[in-house]
Design a protein around this motif. Sequence first.
Motif, PDB file in Angstrom:
ATOM      1  N   LEU A  16      60.536  11.756 110.718  1.00  8.72           N
ATOM      2  CA  LEU A  16      60.259  10.509 109.504  1.00  8.72           C
ATOM      3  C   LEU A  16      59.502  12.102 108.632  1.00  8.72           C
ATOM      4  O   LEU A  16      58.648  11.063 107.720  1.00  8.72           O
ATOM      5  N   HIS A  17      59.719  12.855 108.830  1.00  8.55           N
ATOM      6  CA  HIS A  17      58.931  14.252 107.775  1.00  8.55           C
ATOM      7  C   HIS A  17      59.142  15.051 107.371  1.00  8.55           C
ATOM      8  O   HIS A  17      59.580  16.360 108.293  1.00  8.55           O
ATOM      9  N   GLY A  18      60.661  15.294 105.939  1.00 12.27           N
ATOM     10  CA  GLY A  18      61.287  16.709 105.931  1.00 12.27           C
ATOM     11  C   GLY A  18      61.662  16.406 104.813  1.00 12.27           C
ATOM     12  O   GLY A  18      62.217  15.837 103.617  1.00 12.27           O
ATOM     13  N   GLN A  19      62.011  17.890 103.864  1.00  7.40           N
ATOM     14  CA  GLN A  19      62.251  17.459 102.474  1.00  7.40           C
ATOM     15  C   GLN A  19      63.832  18.662 102.226  1.00  7.40           C
ATOM     16  O   GLN A  19      64.304  19.523 103.506  1.00  7.40           O
ATOM     17  N   SER A  20      64.965  17.985 101.515  1.00 12.90           N
ATOM     18  CA  SER A  20      66.406  18.851 101.803  1.00 12.90           C
ATOM     19  C   SER A  20      66.191  19.719 100.132  1.00 12.90           C
ATOM     20  O   SER A  20      65.642  19.644  99.273  1.00 12.90           O
ATOM     21  N   GLY A  21      67.319  20.114 100.044  1.00 11.46           N
ATOM     22  CA  GLY A  21      66.643  21.075  98.558  1.00 11.46           C
ATOM     23  C   GLY A  21      66.977  20.604  97.332  1.00 11.46           C
ATOM     24  O   GLY A  21      66.849  21.570  96.586  1.00 11.46           O
ATOM     25  N   GLU A  22      67.161  19.743  97.247  1.00 11.20           N
ATOM     26  CA  GLU A  22      66.745  18.461  96.056  1.00 11.20           C
ATOM     27  C   GLU A  22      65.728  18.041  95.572  1.00 11.20           C
ATOM     28  O   GLU A  22      64.838  17.943  94.530  1.00 11.20           O
ATOM     29  N   THR A  23      64.386  18.972  96.427  1.00 11.20           N
ATOM     30  CA  THR A  23      62.591  19.426  96.263  1.00 11.20           C
ATOM     31  C   THR A  23      63.008  20.693  96.334  1.00 11.20           C
ATOM     32  O   THR A  23      63.184  21.231  95.793  1.00 11.20           O
ATOM     33  N   ILE A  24      62.083  20.205  97.996  1.00  9.00           N
ATOM     34  CA  ILE A  24      61.786  21.619  97.672  1.00  9.00           C
ATOM     35  C   ILE A  24      62.074  22.574  99.465  1.00  9.00           C
ATOM     36  O   ILE A  24      61.739  24.096  99.579  1.00  9.00           O
ATOM     37  N   GLY A  25      63.509  21.910  99.065  1.00 12.47           N
ATOM     38  CA  GLY A  25      64.034  22.824 100.778  1.00 12.47           C
ATOM     39  C   GLY A  25      65.063  23.170 101.045  1.00 12.47           C
ATOM     40  O   GLY A  25      65.516  24.135 100.161  1.00 12.47           O
ATOM     41  N   THR A  26      65.788  22.755 101.720  1.00 11.30           N
ATOM     42  CA  THR A  26      67.236  23.199 101.970  1.00 11.30           C
ATOM     43  C   THR A  26      68.777  22.486 102.396  1.00 11.30           C
ATOM     44  O   THR A  26      68.360  22.070 103.237  1.00 11.30           O
ATOM     45  N   ASN A  27      69.704  22.881 101.676  1.00  9.53           N
ATOM     46  CA  ASN A  27      70.596  22.474 101.378  1.00  9.53           C
ATOM     47  C   ASN A  27      70.988  20.796 100.816  1.00  9.53           C
ATOM     48  O   ASN A  27      69.970  20.128 101.087  1.00  9.53           O
ATOM     49  N   PRO A  28      71.722  20.895 100.787  1.00  7.80           N
ATOM     50  CA  PRO A  28      71.567  19.071 100.082  1.00  7.80           C
ATOM     51  C   PRO A  28      71.397  17.933 100.952  1.00  7.80           C
ATOM     52  O   PRO A  28      71.492  18.007 102.218  1.00  7.80           O
ATOM     53  N   LEU A  29      71.387  16.777 100.396  1.00  8.61           N
ATOM     54  CA  LEU A  29      70.518  15.631 100.678  1.00  8.61           C
ATOM     55  C   LEU A  29      71.624  15.298 102.773  1.00  8.61           C
ATOM     56  O   LEU A  29      71.532  14.987 103.267  1.00  8.61           O
ATOM     57  N   ARG A  30      73.230  14.796 101.738  1.00  9.59           N
ATOM     58  CA  ARG A  30      73.961  14.316 102.827  1.00  9.59           C
ATOM     59  C   ARG A  30      74.265  15.287 104.191  1.00  9.59           C
ATOM     60  O   ARG A  30      73.966  15.150 105.231  1.00  9.59           O
ATOM     61  N   GLY A  31      73.509  16.334 103.742  1.00 10.80           N
ATOM     62  CA  GLY A  31      74.387  17.390 104.971  1.00 10.80           C
ATOM     63  C   GLY A  31      73.081  17.793 105.742  1.00 10.80           C
ATOM     64  O   GLY A  31      72.942  17.702 107.058  1.00 10.80           O
ATOM     65  N   PHE A  32      71.113  16.877 105.219  1.00 10.18           N
ATOM     66  CA  PHE A  32      70.612  17.271 105.808  1.00 10.18           C
ATOM     67  C   PHE A  32      70.379  16.370 106.968  1.00 10.18           C
ATOM     68  O   PHE A  32      69.579  16.746 107.600  1.00 10.18           O
ATOM     69  N   ALA A  33      70.424  14.970 106.039  1.00 11.39           N
ATOM     70  CA  ALA A  33      71.032  13.789 107.114  1.00 11.39           C
ATOM     71  C   ALA A  33      72.351  13.808 108.420  1.00 11.39           C
ATOM     72  O   ALA A  33      71.340  13.460 109.749  1.00 11.39           O
ATOM     73  N   ALA A  34      72.831  14.411 108.264  1.00 12.11           N
ATOM     74  CA  ALA A  34      74.044  14.136 108.850  1.00 12.11           C
ATOM     75  C   ALA A  34      74.086  15.643 110.090  1.00 12.11           C
ATOM     76  O   ALA A  34      73.783  15.453 111.496  1.00 12.11           O
ATOM     77  N   PHE A  35      72.779  16.360 109.517  1.00 12.15           N
ATOM     78  CA  PHE A  35      71.971  17.441 110.441  1.00 12.15           C
ATOM     79  C   PHE A  35      71.484  16.707 112.233  1.00 12.15           C
ATOM     80  O   PHE A  35      71.426  16.831 113.134  1.00 12.15           O
ATOM     81  N   ALA A  36      70.290  15.679 111.203  1.00 13.02           N
ATOM     82  CA  ALA A  36      69.550  15.366 111.663  1.00 13.02           C
ATOM     83  C   ALA A  36      70.435  14.659 112.948  1.00 13.02           C
ATOM     84  O   ALA A  36      70.177  14.518 114.091  1.00 13.02           O
ATOM     85  N   ARG A  37      71.050  13.603 112.207  1.00 15.39           N
ATOM     86  CA  ARG A  37      72.754  13.120 113.321  1.00 15.39           C
ATOM     87  C   ARG A  37      73.253  13.869 114.433  1.00 15.39           C
ATOM     88  O   ARG A  37      73.652  13.547 115.644  1.00 15.39           O
ATOM     89  N   ASP A  38      73.225  14.543 114.071  1.00 10.10           N
ATOM     90  CA  ASP A  38      74.971  15.022 114.295  1.00 10.10           C
ATOM     91  C   ASP A  38      74.594  16.409 115.536  1.00 10.10           C
ATOM     92  O   ASP A  38      75.359  16.561 116.719  1.00 10.10           O
ATOM     93  N   CYS A  39      73.778  17.387 114.813  1.00 11.71           N
ATOM     94  CA  CYS A  39      73.505  18.971 115.606  1.00 11.71           C
ATOM     95  C   CYS A  39      70.752  17.971 116.009  1.00 11.71           C
ATOM     96  O   CYS A  39      71.363  18.684 117.385  1.00 11.71           O
ATOM     97  N   ALA A  40      70.340  17.206 115.690  1.00  5.81           N
ATOM     98  CA  ALA A  40      69.541  17.600 116.099  1.00  5.81           C
ATOM     99  C   ALA A  40      69.224  16.286 117.295  1.00  5.81           C
ATOM    100  O   ALA A  40      68.582  15.661 117.946  1.00  5.81           O
ATOM    101  N   PHE A  41      71.086  15.164 117.037  1.00  4.14           N
ATOM    102  CA  PHE A  41      70.487  14.471 118.017  1.00  4.14           C
ATOM    103  C   PHE A  41      69.444  13.204 117.826  1.00  4.14           C
ATOM    104  O   PHE A  41      68.844  12.577 118.725  1.00  4.14           O
ATOM    105  N   LEU A  42      68.925  13.248 116.436  1.00  3.22           N
ATOM    106  CA  LEU A  42      68.641  12.267 116.335  1.00  3.22           C
ATOM    107  C   LEU A  42      68.196  10.648 116.672  1.00  3.22           C
ATOM    108  O   LEU A  42      69.883  10.559 116.299  1.00  3.22           O
ATOM    109  N   ASP A  43      67.316   9.965 117.091  1.00  4.64           N
ATOM    110  CA  ASP A  43      67.634   8.752 116.049  1.00  4.64           C
ATOM    111  C   ASP A  43      67.447   7.997 115.207  1.00  4.64           C
ATOM    112  O   ASP A  43      68.327   6.349 114.326  1.00  4.64           O
TER     113      ASP A  43
END
Length: 765
Positions: free
Chosen positions: A281-308
């Motif tokens: 429930l806590h992380g940032q994408s490249g639009e702020t101080i994180g890495t890579n764009p928001l949609r890729g950030f969300a897709a990673f969470a769902r499809d690579c980290a297998f989060l619910d």
Amino acid sequence: MGATHRVGLTDYMRGEIGTARLDRTGRFTAGAFATFRLTYTAGRFGIDDTGGIQVTFRFASDMGTPQFADPKAAHYVTASASNGATLALSFDVKGHLRPWDKALRVKVVRGFLREGETITLVFGDTSGGSPGIRLQTFAEDGFQFRTLCDPFATLNWCEVPEQPAIDIVAGPPATWHAVLPTLIAPGQDLALGLRADDAWGNPTALVDGTLRLAGTGPLAGLPAEIRFAPGARSHRIAGLRATAPGEIAVTLSDAGGNLLCASNPLRVTAEVPLRHVWADLHGQSGETIGTNPLRGFAAFARDCAFLDAMCHQGNDFQITPEFWAELNAVSAEFDVPGRFVFIPGYEWSGNTALGGDRNVLFLREGEAIHRSSHALVGDLADADQDAFTVDALFDRLRGRDALVMAHVGGRYADIAGRGHDRLLQRQVEVHSDWGTFEWLAEDAFRAGYRVGIVANSDGHKGRHGASHPGASLFGAYGGLTCLMAPALTRDAVFKALRRRRHYCTTGTRLFLDARVDLAEAAALHEDDPAAGGRPVGRVRQALMGDILAGAPQEVEFTLEVSAGAPIERIEIRDGLRVLETWHPYAAQDLGRRIRFLWEGAEYRGRGRQCFWDGGAELVGNRFAAMRAINRWNLDKRCDLVGDAAIAWTAVTTGGFGGFEAVLEDAAAGTLRFTTPHVGGEVALAELGLDDRIFDAGGLGRRIRLYRLPDANPHRQAKLTRRIRRDGKGDTALWAKVILEDGHVAWSSPIYLIPGDPDAAPALPP
């Protein structure tokens, strides 16, 4: 030409400021050593005496720190001017505007440049024997060498129009992961997630071959093989089914039958009133101080980290109105009931003196953002919505469908001295990439707050839900929170958060259940009665996060754990007190294995990193084997030196690391050790089940040594304890589970508080 000015950064005549080019572009492996030549060509104005250029990198990047003194060492950087002008190089990790904090500056200290003359920077100059510069350890499309020029020697920097960039991609597979749900009922369908990571924790698309699958327990539909084809970072096998009560696990092996990994355990029970929902429930994408764009950030969470479930938590002072609108649109797009929950929110990033970091979560899109400041947001149209202090934030959110979590990041949440709201702030975060912070929960207990315990990644490297810390100042693998919700919907997840019904881990997945049984019914509260919460009924059993008023003086506490690694110990706690430390083995079971751990932090603030570089040697004995514990940063070493010494470089930020060693003789000889903070020696015959502690000051800073059995098969535990309350205030029953692989889990407390149980209506059993 018009101009837009900000302090230290200008667009004035940007089109004529010059150009920057790299000699190499394309794809490069994360964490690899490389050499790049960046050539800046002066524009219309040249560069005046004492002017120069800057090449900046994102805060999150853990590329090797440039150095200019040792041509044989890694990360050596040189600079030269085509006209022979004298240049001076410097590097500052906070030398430019966030998020491009890291700045390598080339100053013209004698001479000047005319239009068309060049400055050439060699990153990782190998001419003197350097291996090159190590690239950042995490994947990123369009990693920029963001170049700026100060042609007028005013320190008002202008970015060149086209930025040189490369793509950083994952390397070959090093570790494998198989992820199952945690709790399910017989007859229910389920899915298995599979991925391979490189050595630095990046899901890799470089797997090519057929792998074998095998299941244990009541599982139907699992194929015997799966084809990994190049290009896919993960695989999801749906349509599996649990056929009966029991426990399921899946193993993945290569074509030769060599085990690659085993899944987390999946418990199958006849009744599952609450689903176990894994969230970050806590992380940032490249639009702020994180890495890579928001949609890729969300897709990673769902499809690579297998989060619910997930939530994006960008620093508020960097969220523009346009990005806030995009965040809301993407959360609505990715939120699919039954498949994936995306909660909208942001991080209120107030200075510590004004309250410190808090996470704001909203039930629905369309809410106003109340920033701690507009420090990096130039559009002040909504500045009247700002909340400069945490008390002002609570005032803004009160009465809305919102929740607040206190956490420790760059700033820490001062919940004891600067703000808490019992109805809004129902969670404290005890672990993230930044480290482990049990002291934040301890602050809450001392103040009498009734909060749940969460762990998240606070990730900045684009790997939401599987957040390897890499090689930067982050000291730990990112955490996960398991929410007990009636369904996989946003409403249900929010309800679980409101009721504090969750446990959390340092990134592993396990089954954990904690409950309290009563001989007589007590009044159940969902909202803290200290904030006016009314009882919702009377019960004789409480789950994690429940608040019970008027419970009897003696209660039965039950904890059940099933993990994918052996259980080392379990602590049963009442608030600040450890009531019992339980091991799944006895003193007579101990053998030749010992553990040597360093842990803690310097202090609560940004400079909490604690460096442990040191060594240990055996006198009168030898090491038969050794392995590192929680060595996430591969730049740090932990190695055998001969057969009687171990040397290490290490850092902690609140959690622990160290090594496990097998002694040639279980009891002979002495272990001597040195670190920058504490040293000592131990007669090995004296090491047993209990920790031998060498205190080192700081914030929980210490060395711990103890002994383990030669083998520990215990991956499950069920403990039931009769606990007598003192009757003088709250009893907050919770547990900490420590696994042999270095992972930790915490349950949320069950609060037993004074009150009248008869004030509540009876609930059905």
